[in-house]
Design an enzyme around this catalytic site. Structure first.
Site, PDB file in Angstrom:
ATOM      1  N   SER A  35       0.839  -1.194   0.000  1.00  0.00           N
ATOM      2  CA  SER A  35       0.000   0.000   0.000  1.00  0.00           C
ATOM      3  C   SER A  35       0.880   1.253   0.000  1.00  0.00           C
ATOM      4  CB  SER A  35      -0.961  -0.040   1.190  1.00  0.00           C
ATOM      5  OG  SER A  35      -1.970   0.920   1.067  1.00  0.00           O
ATOM      6  N   ASP A  42      -9.593  -3.934  -5.787  1.00  0.00           N
ATOM      7  CA  ASP A  42      -8.948  -2.785  -5.161  1.00  0.00           C
ATOM      8  C   ASP A  42      -9.224  -1.534  -6.000  1.00  0.00           C
ATOM      9  OD1 ASP A  42      -7.281  -0.941  -3.948  1.00  0.00           O
ATOM     10  OD2 ASP A  42      -5.436  -2.087  -4.260  1.00  0.00           O
ATOM     11  N   HIS A  75      -8.050  -4.654  -1.588  1.00  0.00           N
ATOM     12  CA  HIS A  75      -6.879  -3.975  -1.046  1.00  0.00           C
ATOM     13  C   HIS A  75      -6.577  -4.494   0.367  1.00  0.00           C
ATOM     14  CE1 HIS A  75      -4.054  -0.572  -1.015  1.00  0.00           C
ATOM     15  NE2 HIS A  75      -4.323  -0.499   0.287  1.00  0.00           N
TER      16      HIS A  75
END
Length: 305
Positions: A149, A247, A277
């Site tokens: 991320s 995501d 995600h």
């Protein structure tokens, strides 16, 4: 394929986010409260907390050996969440599956630390690892940087910083569902609309989550903030970019991989179907997603031609 049924089951029972402004202190405390006790964590040969210059790091040694390749791990958390503890399980699995000595970085976070403090911490630790290779037992070969991320954002940014500075020791970069474009205009990428709601991280919360970072001085037009905006990607280290089907940020990661390949970089994009995600952090206990560590190990075992 549909969202993985176990992920769907868990998302269905998660409470709605609280109304009002995000409270980073409370959110961090909530994350830390979920960290399992030490006796329940994946055992390794050794785990040691120390300091790289002024930056806290945690060093994971998978097995006893004379020398190791090194992996610098940068945790995610929208630049204001995450810690050595909340992402300890990822670092442990990376060490076990890759056989590399892992250095996890406890970088400074927004909003307390203004941009580019966190990025500079990560970059400093990469240099520290190379400069202290003898102490770390580095075999002088693999020096990989891996992040998930926002940690993936830092990976992309610092590899560019290293190239611009003539630092050529980084051998691989691995980005798990990275945030590479902090301009959150929903018309920029189809996945921002397709995966806007119902899959965990939602498009509507991206601005609020990243506001702590952006309000600290991070400009979305700056390639060190939005690495996809870097004009010249030639000469960057081989890259593995892992994306998730559901995501919102899927498409920017895949576009970045395409642009790297077009620039002549050895770049692999690997999409994990049925996942959203954060699946490495939250769902890699599922066999379908635990293989991300095996894929990472195989990629890091390759040497650039």
């Amino acid at each position: 394929m549909p969202l993985h049924p176990k992920i769907a089951e868990i998302l269905a029972i998660l409470p709605a986010p609280p109304d009002g402004p995000l409270d980073p202190v409370a959110m961090r405390a909530g994350e830390e409260s979920q960290v399992p006790p030490l006796e329940q964590r994946l055992p390794l040969h050794a785990v040691e907390d120390t300091v790289a210059g002024e930056v806290p790091v945690r060093i994971y040694t998978p097995v006893e050996a004379e020398a190791y390749g090194l992996l610098i791990y940068l945790h995610g958390g929208a630049f204001f969440l995450g810690s050595l503890d909340t992402h300890d399980h990822i670092a442990r699995n990376l060490a076990k599956e890759t056989g590399l000595r892992v250095v996890s970085v406890g970088y400074r976070r927004a909003p307390e630390a203004a941009f580019p403090a966190g990025l500079e911490d990560c970059y400093a630790v990469v240099h520290w690892a190379a400069d202290n290779g003898e102490w770390l037992g580095w075999n002088g070969e693999t020096l990989a940087v891996v992040g998930d991320s926002s940690g993936g954002t830092f990976v992309a940014a610092l590899t560019a910083m290293a190239q611009d500075a003539g630092f050529d020791r980084i051998t691989h970069q691995v980005l798990f569902y990275p945030s590479l474009d902090l301009d959150f205009d929903v018309d920029r990428y189809a996945s921002l609309r397709e995966n806007a709601k119902g899959y965990g991280l939602e498009t509507g919360i991206l601005k609020a989550f990243n506001a702590f970072y952006l309000d600290s001085g991070a400009d979305p037009a700056d390639p060190l903030v939005s690495p996809i905006k870097r004009a010249d990607l030639t000469g960057l280290p081989p890259a593995l970019i892992v994306t998730a089907e559901y995501d919102p940020m899927r498409d920017e990661g895949e576009l970045y991989g395409k642009r790297l390949a077009e620039a002549g970089v050895d770049a692999t994009v690997s999409r994990y179907e049925g996942a959203g995600h954060g699946f490495v952090q939250h769902f890699s206990w599922l066999p379908e997603y635990h293989r991300v560590y095996e894929e990472t190990a195989a990629f890091l075992d390759r040497r650039a031609e």
